[in-house]
Design a protein around this motif. Structure first.
Motif, mmCIF file in Angstrom:
data_model
loop_
_atom_site.group_PDB
_atom_site.id
_atom_site.type_symbol
_atom_site.label_atom_id
_atom_site.label_comp_id
_atom_site.label_asym_id
_atom_site.label_seq_id
_atom_site.Cartn_x
_atom_site.Cartn_y
_atom_site.Cartn_z
ATOM 1 N N LEU A 1 48.569 38.598 17.258
ATOM 2 C CA LEU A 1 49.468 37.664 16.557
ATOM 3 C C LEU A 1 48.659 36.759 15.633
ATOM 4 O O LEU A 1 49.017 36.547 14.468
ATOM 5 C CB LEU A 1 50.200 36.800 17.581
ATOM 6 C CG LEU A 1 51.605 37.207 17.973
ATOM 7 C CD1 LEU A 1 52.185 36.214 18.943
ATOM 8 C CD2 LEU A 1 52.468 37.278 16.732
ATOM 9 N N LEU A 2 47.555 36.243 16.155
ATOM 10 C CA LEU A 2 46.698 35.358 15.371
ATOM 11 C C LEU A 2 46.187 36.068 14.126
ATOM 12 O O LEU A 2 46.266 35.525 13.017
ATOM 13 C CB LEU A 2 45.502 34.920 16.222
ATOM 14 C CG LEU A 2 45.671 33.675 17.055
ATOM 15 C CD1 LEU A 2 44.382 33.365 17.771
ATOM 16 C CD2 LEU A 2 46.053 32.526 16.137
ATOM 17 N N VAL A 3 45.654 37.275 14.321
ATOM 18 C CA VAL A 3 45.098 38.025 13.191
ATOM 19 C C VAL A 3 46.179 38.276 12.147
ATOM 20 O O VAL A 3 45.977 38.050 10.943
ATOM 21 C CB VAL A 3 44.485 39.354 13.672
ATOM 22 C CG1 VAL A 3 44.129 40.237 12.489
ATOM 23 C CG2 VAL A 3 43.249 39.089 14.503
ATOM 24 N N ALA A 4 47.364 38.685 12.623
ATOM 25 C CA ALA A 4 48.452 38.982 11.690
ATOM 26 C C ALA A 4 48.805 37.733 10.891
ATOM 27 O O ALA A 4 48.984 37.785 9.662
ATOM 28 C CB ALA A 4 49.665 39.489 12.457
ATOM 29 N N ALA A 5 48.887 36.590 11.577
ATOM 30 C CA ALA A 5 49.256 35.353 10.894
ATOM 31 C C ALA A 5 48.212 34.963 9.867
ATOM 32 O O ALA A 5 48.530 34.551 8.747
ATOM 33 C CB ALA A 5 49.436 34.237 11.917
ATOM 34 N N PHE A 6 46.925 35.114 10.207
ATOM 35 C CA PHE A 6 45.876 34.729 9.270
ATOM 36 C C PHE A 6 45.802 35.691 8.094
ATOM 37 O O PHE A 6 45.411 35.292 6.995
ATOM 38 C CB PHE A 6 44.518 34.645 9.973
ATOM 39 C CG PHE A 6 44.274 33.289 10.560
ATOM 40 C CD1 PHE A 6 44.044 32.207 9.729
ATOM 41 C CD2 PHE A 6 44.295 33.094 11.925
ATOM 42 C CE1 PHE A 6 43.824 30.947 10.254
ATOM 43 C CE2 PHE A 6 44.082 31.838 12.465
ATOM 44 C CZ PHE A 6 43.849 30.759 11.632
ATOM 45 N N VAL A 7 46.168 36.960 8.316
ATOM 46 C CA VAL A 7 46.220 37.897 7.195
ATOM 47 C C VAL A 7 47.313 37.453 6.220
ATOM 48 O O VAL A 7 47.159 37.515 5.004
ATOM 49 C CB VAL A 7 46.480 39.339 7.694
ATOM 50 C CG1 VAL A 7 46.904 40.241 6.550
ATOM 51 C CG2 VAL A 7 45.232 39.888 8.353
ATOM 52 N N LEU A 8 48.417 36.929 6.768
ATOM 53 C CA LEU A 8 49.542 36.493 5.929
ATOM 54 C C LEU A 8 49.132 35.278 5.101
ATOM 55 O O LEU A 8 49.185 35.297 3.877
ATOM 56 C CB LEU A 8 50.728 36.163 6.839
ATOM 57 C CG LEU A 8 52.107 36.233 6.200
ATOM 58 C CD1 LEU A 8 52.331 37.637 5.663
ATOM 59 C CD2 LEU A 8 53.165 35.894 7.239
ATOM 60 N N SER A 9 48.721 34.198 5.760
ATOM 61 C CA SER A 9 48.229 33.019 5.036
ATOM 62 C C SER A 9 47.604 32.062 6.038
ATOM 63 O O SER A 9 47.836 32.159 7.249
ATOM 64 C CB SER A 9 49.366 32.304 4.302
ATOM 65 O OG SER A 9 50.129 31.550 5.219
ATOM 66 N N GLY A 10 46.846 31.138 5.520
ATOM 67 C CA GLY A 10 46.155 30.186 6.380
ATOM 68 C C GLY A 10 47.113 29.304 7.165
ATOM 69 O O GLY A 10 46.893 29.026 8.342
ATOM 70 N N GLY B 1 48.614 31.116 9.941
ATOM 71 C CA GLY B 1 47.585 31.268 10.967
ATOM 72 C C GLY B 1 47.494 30.031 11.824
ATOM 73 O O GLY B 1 47.468 30.108 13.051
ATOM 74 N N LEU B 2 47.474 28.872 11.155
ATOM 75 C CA LEU B 2 47.365 27.613 11.890
ATOM 76 C C LEU B 2 48.563 27.426 12.824
ATOM 77 O O LEU B 2 48.418 27.073 14.004
ATOM 78 C CB LEU B 2 47.296 26.457 10.885
ATOM 79 C CG LEU B 2 46.391 25.308 11.274
ATOM 80 C CD1 LEU B 2 44.966 25.791 11.445
ATOM 81 C CD2 LEU B 2 46.480 24.210 10.234
ATOM 82 N N GLY B 3 49.766 27.694 12.272
ATOM 83 C CA GLY B 3 50.979 27.542 13.083
ATOM 84 C C GLY B 3 50.961 28.442 14.294
ATOM 85 O O GLY B 3 51.207 27.999 15.433
ATOM 86 N N ILE B 4 50.633 29.717 14.075
ATOM 87 C CA ILE B 4 50.622 30.670 15.183
ATOM 88 C C ILE B 4 49.545 30.295 16.194
ATOM 89 O O ILE B 4 49.733 30.425 17.412
ATOM 90 C CB ILE B 4 50.419 32.108 14.663
ATOM 91 C CG1 ILE B 4 51.617 32.545 13.824
ATOM 92 C CG2 ILE B 4 50.223 33.078 15.807
ATOM 93 C CD1 ILE B 4 52.865 32.803 14.611
ATOM 94 N N ALA B 5 48.408 29.793 15.664
ATOM 95 C CA ALA B 5 47.335 29.400 16.578
ATOM 96 C C ALA B 5 47.832 28.299 17.511
ATOM 97 O O ALA B 5 47.618 28.356 18.735
ATOM 98 C CB ALA B 5 46.123 28.926 15.788
#
Lengths: 237, 427
Positions: B351-360, B363-367
């Motif tokens: 999930l983290l990787v996918a979110a960071f691939v989408l945008s920073g 990524g922060l939100g998912i983290a």
């Protein structure tokens, strides 16, 4: 690198050979599933069929489907079948003279004819997901095959995809609920059993309940009935 | 750090076939297959010697030292011995499956190696040739498919022997492989997500030119560690070698095998170790990527191969090291680690990787969400700790197997970390 159906319209010699060999694999496997007396041989024949279908997928340039076919069906589902067959000790010759249901065989023939007729009728008349009767052309380069499939699954067919996922979850939860023991049997017998096996930890989650708790028991059962479980006969699959 | 420029023009797959398939291309393909096969066989022979020698060193023994210099020919001698041994087929066995199983174990090991890129690209008489047997568009999925097929060899060998220890070994093996396949697949998904392609060559190219572009660093180190654990379990190597636990199961699934068939199993086991090390290198460590000293002529041809070999060798060493250092897991610990730790971890990291691939920001939100979910889960486990005991069970104990206190090995307050039975799973 011809398109999907241009190959089907003008099959080259290698295409034809691939199709015939894969088709024979599928048919031989399917016949083997029915005719083998030993359930393990039936399961192996099923693997042969699934591999043949995977080869056919590759011949149609549907590499992703081929890989998934092998990973999911041959690699997981049939392994699970074999697992259950070995655990339950049903890997003996079956008595095929007595049917579980009365009139099973004529009914099976009738059903087979009806289903076959339906499939052929659909194949002749229906317009499939592409909206046309049949389609000639490229689906794109093989590398983008997976990407296109993914895109259409997660956009156009998102609801069907999510509904399938929900269905699978329901099936898993249902299996866990059905496998629950009635209250009275959670008493002494179970405790002694797990004590004897030395399984100190029990599972919290549903997945754990199915695997961690059930497997050692079944292993014990397999141990007890190992004598009776010897593979019967040596007929080739 | 010098960029391996030879990898960059490789973006088109199957460059060899672009000019049509003539006799030259056919010969090249056949030679590739033969070389790969021969090299793999040689590597297996050396690996068996290396493992025996290294583990002897770690245990203060001498190890094989009779046949050839430093015992190098020991494996060959063993092979010849096995070849001349009597070929036994047990009475109770299922003959057809019994004979089939060793080949089913060996084939996946051979096939996986075909998609591993061992070097860059060389040009012979105008034809660009990839140093890799095949580069199918589904590359890494082929690896997953073959590793899921590998279970058949072990499973059928154990069952068809018609004897109880092999059966127990094979049952353990199949349960173990199914359990760890999910975690394995999910970590591979993370790699595919950041590469955008399934082809092993693309995966390697996307990790050049610098070593901080390796997936090892790009994905955070966690997926690499999870992948290593899952792959070790898939290989049924120590500490996950319950399949052939010598002290409990005689020899595990291959107890009843002798002669050539036994040799095939042995071969398959070590070949799997080598191919999986190569896969780890391909997925996380850039494959043949590494600095090339350009002042040495032709170094851009053999230097990538050398890098690949060095990296693979490092993992072979680690596998032997693990075997010497770690005790075998118990069955429940194995299942606990696979289902309750590896799968949630891989899912969260994916999930983290996918979110960071989408945008920073995603990524922060998912983290944050993952951290919160992890905290809630830990808290829930802590609250539920001890509630399964007979006297303080909250839920009616239908279907839950309540353990009496004397079965619990550690007190419920033990705050240990790791895959032990003492943490949340045990109470």
């Amino acid at each position: 690198m011809s398109g999907i159906l241009t190959a089907a319209v003008h099959p080259t010699i290698p295409d034809l050979i691939t199709f015939i060999v894969a088709g024979l694999m599928v048919l031989a496997g399917a016949v083997g599933v029915i005719l083998s007396r030993n359930p393990v041989h039936s399961a192996l024949s099923l693997v042969l069929t699934l591999f043949g279908i995977a080869v056919l997928f590759i011949a149609q340039q549907a590499e992703f489907l081929a890989a998934v076919q092998v990973i999911v069906y041959a690699g997981a589902i049939v392994v699970l079948f074999l697992f259950v067959i070995m655990f339950l000790g049903v890997d003996k010759r079956e008595n095929i003279e007595s049917d579980p249901l009365r009139g099973q065989r004529p009914l099976a023939v009738v059903l087979m004819v009806v289903v076959l007729a339906a499939v052929i009728a659909l194949g002749v008349n229906a317009h499939w997901a592409t909206g046309v009767h049949h389609l000639v052309g490229r689906t794109g380069t093989p590398a983008s095959n997976t990407a296109r499939l993914g895109r259409s699954v997660f956009t156009t067919y998102l609801f069907a995809f999510e509904a399938t996922a929900g269905l699978l979850v329901i099936a898993v939860v249902g299996a866990v609920v059905l496998a629950r023991r009635p209250p009275e049997s959670t008493g002494e017998a179970d405790l002694e059993e797990s004590e004897a096996l030395g399984t100190g930890s029990d599972a919290d989650g549903e997945l754990g309940d199915g695997s961690a708790a059930a497997l050692p028991e079944a292993a014990a059962a397999a141990d007890e009935s190992a004598e009776g479980m010897a593979p019967a006969g040596s007929e080739p699959a | 750090m010098i960029a391996p420029a030879l990898l960059s023009p490789l973006l088109g797959t199957e460059a060899l076939f672009d000019q049509g398939v003539g006799w030259f291309v056919l010969v090249v393909v056949v030679i590739k297959v033969l070389v790969a096969f021969a090299v793999l066989m040689g590597a297996v022979i050396l690996m068996i010697w290396f493992e025996r020698k290294l583990i002897s060193d770690m245990q203060s023994r001498i190890g094989p030292n009779r046949a050839g210099p430093w015992g190098l020919l020991q494996t060959l001698a063993d092979g010849i011995k096995l070849f001349f041994k009597e070929d036994l087929i047990p009475d109770q066995s299922d003959r057809f499956v019994f004979k089939l199983a060793p080949y089913l174990a060996l084939l996946p090991a051979l096939l996986i190696f075909t998609v591993v890129p061992v070097g860059g690209i060389i040009v012979i008489s105008g034809h660009p040739i990839q140093l890799q047997v095949a580069d199918p568009p589904i590359g890494i999925l082929l690896v997953l498919a073959m590793s899921s097929i590998a279970v058949y060899g072990v499973m059928l060998a154990g069952w068809s022997s018609g004897s109880k220890y092999p059966l127990l070994g094979s049952v353990r093996a199949s349960a173990q492989m199914i359990s760890y396949e999910a975690a394995l697949g999910l970590t591979v998904v993370a790699v595919v997500l950041i590469t955008g392609s399934l082809s092993t060559r693309r995966i390697v190219i996307s990790q050049s030119p610098n070593f901080w572009d390796w997936n090892f660093f790009r994905l955070g180190v966690v997926p690499f560690i999870l992948f290593m654990i899952a792959i070790t379990a898939e290989l049924t190597r120590p500490p996950f070698d319950l399949t052939e636990a010598d002290s409990e199961l005689v020899g595990g699934f291959n107890t009843e095998y002798s002669s050539l068939r036994f040799a095939l199993f042995y071969l398959a086991e070590f070949m799997n170790t080598i191919t999986m090390s190569a896969i780890v290198v391909t997925l996380f460590l850039g494959g043949p990527d590494g600095p090339i000293p350009r002042f040495i002529p032709t170094s851009d041809v053999w230097m990538p191969i050398l890098w690949f070999l060095i990296k693979t060798f490092a993992f072979l060493f680690i596998y032997v090291w693990l075997r010497a250092a770690l005790p075998r897991l118990r069955y429940d610990q194995l299942m606990d680690l696979g289902w309750k730790r590896l799968i949630p971890f891989t899912l969260a990291w994916l999930l983290l990787v996918a979110a960071f691939v989408l945008s920073g920001w995603w990524g922060l939100g998912i983290a944050l969400a993952v951290v919160a979910a992890g905290f809630l889960l830990t808290r829930a486990f802590a609250v539920g700790q001890g509630r399964e005991d007979l006297d303080q069970a909250v839920l009616p104990p239908i279907g839950r197997r309540v353990l009496p206190p004397q079965l619990l090995r550690t007190p419920p307050t033990a705050g240990d970390v790791g895959p032990g039975p003492g943490s949340e799973g045990a109470s």
